[in-house]
Design a protein around this motif. Structure first.
Motif, mmCIF file in Angstrom:
data_model
loop_
_atom_site.group_PDB
_atom_site.id
_atom_site.type_symbol
_atom_site.label_atom_id
_atom_site.label_comp_id
_atom_site.label_asym_id
_atom_site.label_seq_id
_atom_site.Cartn_x
_atom_site.Cartn_y
_atom_site.Cartn_z
ATOM 1 N N TYR A 42 0.832 -1.215 0.000
ATOM 2 C CA TYR A 42 0.000 0.000 0.000
ATOM 3 C C TYR A 42 0.859 1.254 0.000
ATOM 4 C CZ TYR A 42 -2.855 -3.821 1.651
ATOM 5 O OH TYR A 42 -3.464 -5.035 1.764
ATOM 6 N N ASP A 43 2.018 1.164 0.642
ATOM 7 C CA ASP A 43 2.798 2.377 0.867
ATOM 8 C C ASP A 43 3.661 2.780 -0.322
ATOM 9 O OD1 ASP A 43 1.552 2.547 3.245
ATOM 10 O OD2 ASP A 43 3.271 2.001 4.492
ATOM 11 N N ALA A 46 1.248 4.670 -2.471
ATOM 12 C CA ALA A 46 0.910 5.925 -1.786
ATOM 13 C C ALA A 46 2.079 6.912 -1.881
ATOM 14 C CB ALA A 46 0.546 5.663 -0.322
ATOM 15 N N ARG A 49 2.067 8.512 -5.299
ATOM 16 C CA ARG A 49 1.036 9.536 -5.398
ATOM 17 C C ARG A 49 1.492 10.819 -4.690
ATOM 18 N NH1 ARG A 49 -2.458 10.400 -1.778
ATOM 19 N NH2 ARG A 49 -2.326 8.345 -0.808
ATOM 20 N N SER B 291 -1.138 10.671 8.065
ATOM 21 C CA SER B 291 0.008 9.781 7.922
ATOM 22 C C SER B 291 1.211 10.593 7.485
ATOM 23 C CB SER B 291 -0.282 8.696 6.877
ATOM 24 O OG SER B 291 -1.324 7.845 7.322
ATOM 25 N N ALA B 329 -5.588 1.005 4.050
ATOM 26 C CA ALA B 329 -5.255 0.292 2.813
ATOM 27 C C ALA B 329 -6.393 0.418 1.801
ATOM 28 C CB ALA B 329 -4.959 -1.172 3.130
ATOM 29 N N GLY B 332 -6.447 3.641 -0.001
ATOM 30 C CA GLY B 332 -5.248 3.997 -0.761
ATOM 31 C C GLY B 332 -4.389 5.006 -0.021
ATOM 32 N N ALA B 333 -4.583 5.116 1.283
ATOM 33 C CA ALA B 333 -3.800 6.072 2.083
ATOM 34 C C ALA B 333 -2.489 5.434 2.506
ATOM 35 C CB ALA B 333 -4.592 6.495 3.319
ATOM 36 N N LEU B 334 -1.544 6.274 2.856
ATOM 37 C CA LEU B 334 -0.273 5.808 3.392
ATOM 38 C C LEU B 334 -0.556 5.110 4.723
ATOM 39 C CD1 LEU B 334 2.804 6.181 2.714
ATOM 40 C CD2 LEU B 334 2.758 8.035 4.411
ATOM 41 N N THR B 335 -0.029 3.880 4.884
ATOM 42 C CA THR B 335 -0.357 3.152 6.125
ATOM 43 C C THR B 335 0.692 3.341 7.205
ATOM 44 O OG1 THR B 335 0.724 1.035 5.648
ATOM 45 C CG2 THR B 335 -1.483 1.382 4.706
#
Lengths: 74, 373
Positions: A42-43, A46, A49, B291, B329, B332-335
């Motif tokens: 996921y990161d 991200a 982006r 985040s 997740a 679509g965000a930074l985790t």
């Protein structure tokens, strides 16, 4: 393509290593991060982006570990 | 290991401190509410009166009749009992839910395999795709739909009342994050909530099922909404007292906290490579999540704790699992580097400003230690 081995690094180290290695990649070139860390899935997208780069997709390295491919846009 | 109480508690979404209105009620109810409410002797009748009173108060706050309200041992138990009771009654075990539901909903769906289970995607602000959810609910084998009133991690309010479900497919609304903080959706057949999220004691959940909804107990025991076993009579009354108080002050407290949350949102967004997550306007008034790139969740939580601020995080390294937050997740965000700040009714502007100042220092310090370019 540059490949960085982050197999055994915990989050957020794969993304930090990706950011550190980016200057070595020519604009339009690609870099791959190999990481077992489940957050990288996921990161890495991200990060692309947030930092204005392109996420190409996920593949598997020869040993079956996920490999995340990024294209440098700027 | 040294433990310390944070000077500024900014984690009310995990557990809110007992509301002052609940404290005296709890102490009085502990004296009077010890007996079995099913017994016909005096102490039993006292206990019965206390439970009836608690139920009536919760029902009034929900706008339903008292016999539509049950007490459980937690919000999680209320979700499990509510959702699985709906599917047990319909005999169709498929559960359609948003991808950002609380883990209690996800676990209830996993309890019994069904090809009709669907997790419906959300957008980057955390709003579920209502059209996709409505379509999934029309597939054969679907026995219930679960949609939260508000998200527990990012605060986004779901547009529950706009969801168009077919007849015979009931909706369970998980209101645990929302109840006592915002007006609730009206469109639900079953509703679950948790007292320690609104300032009641822990160990009290609420399960409401509207009359006319097909529901049967999915677990051993009586076929009532209350969880079987000896009820926690004093805690139920304290929970009701806290709820009545927070609902009465909801608009005033919410307006004040929303302004403070906006201050935190601005301060976080002003830091380099920090992203605020969730709907900026259609959100819980007291909660904000962001985040920070290149920062680990446990480091930022520990550094903030060292400076006297208690916050939560959805990052993997802070949880009991290696998996990051399914909510972040799905959006679509930074985790990593995630911080959830949730304010209490008495959080002050000075505390929020001190937190914002500390946040900037902590993020800069952790990044420079990690050698971030």
């Amino acid at each position: 393509m540059i490949e960085i081995d982050c197999r055994d690094l915990p989050c957020p180290r794969p993304v930090i290593e990706l950011a550190k290695a980016l200057p070595e990649v020519p604009v339009g070139g690609r870099i791959a991060v190999v990481a077992r860390d489940p957050a990288a899935r996921y990161d890495v997208p991200a990060w692309c982006r947030m930092r204005g780069q392109a996420y190409v997709g996920e593949e598997l390295a020869d040993d079956g570990v996920p490999r995340y491919v990024v294209e440098r846009l700027s | 290991m040294v433990s310390s109480t944070p000077e500024v508690y900014l984690d009310s979404a995990s557990a809110e401190r007992l509301h002052p209105a609940a404290r005296e009620t709890l102490l009085a109810a502990l004296e009077r509410g010890y007996a079995d409410p099913r017994r016909l002797h005096g102490p039993g009748r006292d206990a019965r009166l206390i439970v009836d009173n608690a139920r009536a108060v919760v029902a009034e706050c929900l706008g339903v009749a008292p016999d539509e309200v049950g007490f459980t041992s937690s919000g999680t138990e209320a979700v499990h009992r509510g959702l699985l009771g709906l599917t047990a009654a319909t005999g169709r075990y498929g559960i359609v839910h948003s991808a950002v539901e609380h883990s209690s909903v996800l676990h209830a769906a996993q309890w019994r395999d069904s090809p009709a289970h669907v997790s419906v995607a959300v957008d980057t602000l955390g709003h579920v795709d209502l059209a996709a959810m409505a379509a999934a609910a029309r597939e054969p084998g679907v026995g219930a739909v679960a949609l939260q009133a508000a998200n527990q991690e990012v605060g986004t309010l779901q547009r529950v009342d706009e969801l168009d479900l077919p007849a015979g497919v009931p909706l369970l609304v998980d209101a645990a994050a929302a109840f006592g903080h915002v007006p609730l959706p009206r469109r639900w057949d079953a509703l679950a909530a948790s007292a320690h999220k609104w300032g009641g004691p822990a160990g009290v959940g609420v399960l409401a099922v509207r009359r006319g909804t097909r529901w049967t107990t999915p677990f051993p025991g009586d076929d009532g909404l209350d969880q079987p076993g000896f009820p926690n009579v004093p805690a139920a009354l304290a929970a009701a007292a806290a709820l009545q108080a927070v609902v009465a002050e909801q608009a005033e407290v919410g307006a004040r906290l929303s302004v403070l949350v906006d201050r935190i949102r601005s301060a976080a967004a002003a830091l380099p490579d920090v992203e605020v997550v969730g709907d900026p306007a259609h959100r819980l008034p007291h909660l904000v999540t962001f985040s920070a790139l290149y920062v680990s969740g446990d480091e930022i939580v520990n550094e903030l704790a060292r400076r006297g601020f208690g916050v939560a995080s959805g990052s993997a390294c802070t949880a009991s699992t290696l998996e990051p937050s399914h909510v972040l997740a799905a959006m679509g965000a930074l985790t990593h580097g995630n911080v959830r700040v949730s304010l209490s009714r008495d959080t002050s502007g000075e505390q929020v400003d001190a937190f914002c100042a500390a946040l900037g220092e902590v993020v800069t310090e952790i990044r420079s230690r990690a050698g971030v370019p």
